[in-house]
Enzyme design. Structure first.
Site, PDB file in Angstrom:
ATOM      1  NE  ARG A  26      -9.356   8.546   4.163  1.00  0.00           N
ATOM      2  CZ  ARG A  26      -9.564   7.685   5.156  1.00  0.00           C
ATOM      3  NH1 ARG A  26      -8.762   6.656   5.314  1.00  0.00           N
ATOM      4  NH2 ARG A  26     -10.548   7.865   5.996  1.00  0.00           N
ATOM      5  CD  GLU A  67      -7.280  -0.002   1.233  1.00  0.00           C
ATOM      6  OE1 GLU A  67      -7.636   0.950   1.953  1.00  0.00           O
ATOM      7  OE2 GLU A  67      -6.278  -0.677   1.446  1.00  0.00           O
ATOM      8  CB  THR A 112      -9.489   1.767   7.066  1.00  0.00           C
ATOM      9  OG1 THR A 112      -8.966   2.369   5.888  1.00  0.00           O
ATOM     10  CG2 THR A 112     -10.871   1.233   6.797  1.00  0.00           C
ATOM     11  CG  ASN A 165      -1.821   1.150   1.338  1.00  0.00           C
ATOM     12  OD1 ASN A 165      -1.409   2.276   1.111  1.00  0.00           O
ATOM     13  ND2 ASN A 165      -3.066   0.912   1.697  1.00  0.00           N
ATOM     14  CG  HIS A 173       1.002   6.309   4.716  1.00  0.00           C
ATOM     15  ND1 HIS A 173       0.097   7.301   5.042  1.00  0.00           N
ATOM     16  CD2 HIS A 173       0.483   5.154   5.199  1.00  0.00           C
ATOM     17  CE1 HIS A 173      -0.911   6.761   5.703  1.00  0.00           C
ATOM     18  NE2 HIS A 173      -0.706   5.462   5.809  1.00  0.00           N
ATOM     19  CG  HIS A 220      -5.657  -1.799   9.719  1.00  0.00           C
ATOM     20  ND1 HIS A 220      -6.040  -0.744   8.930  1.00  0.00           N
ATOM     21  CD2 HIS A 220      -5.442  -1.291  10.946  1.00  0.00           C
ATOM     22  CE1 HIS A 220      -6.078   0.350   9.664  1.00  0.00           C
ATOM     23  NE2 HIS A 220      -5.718   0.047  10.888  1.00  0.00           N
ATOM     24  CG  HIS A 263      -8.110   4.191   0.949  1.00  0.00           C
ATOM     25  ND1 HIS A 263      -8.280   4.043   2.307  1.00  0.00           N
ATOM     26  CD2 HIS A 263      -9.329   4.548   0.474  1.00  0.00           C
ATOM     27  CE1 HIS A 263      -9.532   4.285   2.628  1.00  0.00           C
ATOM     28  NE2 HIS A 263     -10.197   4.614   1.531  1.00  0.00           N
ATOM     29  CD  GLU A 300      -7.208  -6.081   2.995  1.00  0.00           C
ATOM     30  OE1 GLU A 300      -7.326  -5.876   1.771  1.00  0.00           O
ATOM     31  OE2 GLU A 300      -6.520  -5.368   3.744  1.00  0.00           O
ATOM     32  NE  ARG A 306      -7.502  11.415   5.333  1.00  0.00           N
ATOM     33  CZ  ARG A 306      -7.933  10.852   6.466  1.00  0.00           C
ATOM     34  NH1 ARG A 306      -7.106  10.099   7.163  1.00  0.00           N
ATOM     35  NH2 ARG A 306      -9.153  11.046   6.893  1.00  0.00           N
TER      36      ARG A 306
HETATM   37  N1  PXP Z   1      -5.940  -2.997   4.163  1.00  0.00           N
HETATM   38  C1  PXP Z   1      -6.890  -2.034   4.221  1.00  0.00           C
HETATM   39  C2  PXP Z   1      -8.266  -2.374   3.730  1.00  0.00           C
HETATM   40  C3  PXP Z   1      -6.596  -0.737   4.702  1.00  0.00           C
HETATM   41  O1  PXP Z   1      -7.561   0.196   4.757  1.00  0.00           O
HETATM   42  C4  PXP Z   1      -5.274  -0.451   5.092  1.00  0.00           C
HETATM   43  C5  PXP Z   1      -4.940   0.924   5.566  1.00  0.00           C
HETATM   44  O2  PXP Z   1      -4.994   1.812   4.495  1.00  0.00           O
HETATM   45  C6  PXP Z   1      -4.317  -1.462   4.978  1.00  0.00           C
HETATM   46  C7  PXP Z   1      -4.678  -2.734   4.541  1.00  0.00           C
HETATM   47  C8  PXP Z   1      -2.882  -1.227   5.295  1.00  0.00           C
HETATM   48  O3  PXP Z   1      -2.747  -0.900   6.621  1.00  0.00           O
HETATM   49  P1  PXP Z   1      -1.324  -0.414   7.168  1.00  0.00           P
HETATM   50  O4  PXP Z   1      -1.040   0.890   6.495  1.00  0.00           O
HETATM   51  O5  PXP Z   1      -1.578  -0.286   8.635  1.00  0.00           O
HETATM   52  O6  PXP Z   1      -0.325  -1.462   6.810  1.00  0.00           O
END
Ligand code: PXP
Length: 256
Positions: free
Chosen positions: A57, A82, A113, A19, A22, A203, A55, A163, A61
């Site tokens: 959003r 996402e 999330t 992901n 960030h 997550h 993601h 998931e 952001r």
């Molecule tokens: N899976 C989903 C559905 C999420 O919303 C997130 C956070 O954006 C993640 C995985 C990844 O989480 P993390 O950034 O804590 O690894």
């Protein structure tokens, strides 16, 4: 012994979805052109990412609409978009056609999330959303808590993939609570797999808590973001992805 060897042969290597939200968070903090998201995605792929997750959003952001289109055009693996199950997002997804969409709940004020999707409470809306996405050849996944009624509901609305939210495990205050949370995830993964759903998870996973999750044989893919991008500050993104993937594969190969 024979049975345990047979079982082992069925266990597939675990996949990593990186992901990259960030990377965009840093870019948006100053409104610059850098760090370049596509560069991050390609480096992640070259170092073991099996898919790229972003993601989009509602408040934009971090990830922007243009990022999603560019990622779809440029990456070599799979794009997992996402998003919230809103008409705006579904319209966008159907246009861009990422290989997969993961539907998540979204609140404006949250840092990330926070919980799973309430599938049981939104059956007909989610059924319509899943159908629209599936009709556009997009694989639909629902981000849910590891609870049996949510798993049954995910199956009922036509999702092929779930998931499992690993937040309760990752954020547990002590080992005992973490064990309880892990047990819920194991049972949920086993049950979901038994009714024909592909099981992913994510997550809050990082270099020091991912192993136990990788040892759950039904889990196909993990989506991990924050810890990888944080580690990239010190080791570089390529090394950060390689290190995590190595831990994941080692853990999976130790399932007995
Ligand atoms: N899976 C989903 C559905 C999420 O919303 C997130 C956070 O954006 C993640 C995985 C990844 O989480 P993390 O950034 O804590 O690894």
């Amino acid at each position: 012994m024979i049975f345990s060897n047979d079982y082992k042969m069925d266990i597939k290597p675990i996949l990593l979805g990186v992901n990259i939200d960030h990377v965009a968070t840093i870019r948006q903090a100053r409104g610059t052109r850098y760090p370049e998201l596509i560069q991050a995605a390609l480096i992640a792929e070259q170092n073991g990412a099996d898919s790229i997750t972003a993601h989009l959003r509602e408040d934009r952001r971090h990830i922007q609409d243009r990022d999603i289109s560019l990622l779809k055009d440029m990456i070599n693996s799979r794009l997992n978009m996402e998003m919230a199950a809103t008409d705006e997002m579904v319209d966008l997804a159907v246009k861009v056609k990422p290989q997969a969409c993961c539907l998540v709940p979204e609140k404006r004020q949250e840092l990330t999330t926070e919980g799973g999707l309430d599938v049981t409470g939104n059956l007909s809306r989610l059924q319509t959303t899943c159908k629209r996405l599936a009709d556009a050849d997009i694989e639909v996944s629902l981000f849910i808590a590891p609870e049996r009624d949510q798993i049954d509901a995910a199956k009922a609305v036509g999702a092929l993939v779930i998931e499992l939210h690993t937040g309760s495990y990752a954020e547990a205050k002590n080992i005992k609570l973490q064990d309880v949370a892990l047990e819920h995830i194991k049972k949920a993964a086993h049950y979901a797999n038994s009714i024909g759903l592909q099981v992913n998870a994510g997550h809050g996973l990082h270099y020091h808590n991912v192993e136990a999750i990788c040892r759950i044989p039904e889990i196909v893919e993990l989506n991990i973001g924050h810890s990888i991008i944080a580690q990239a500050l010190f080791s570089g993104l390529g090394q950060a992805v390689r290190d995590l993937k190595q831990i994941m594969l080692n853990s999976r190969s130790h399932i007995s």
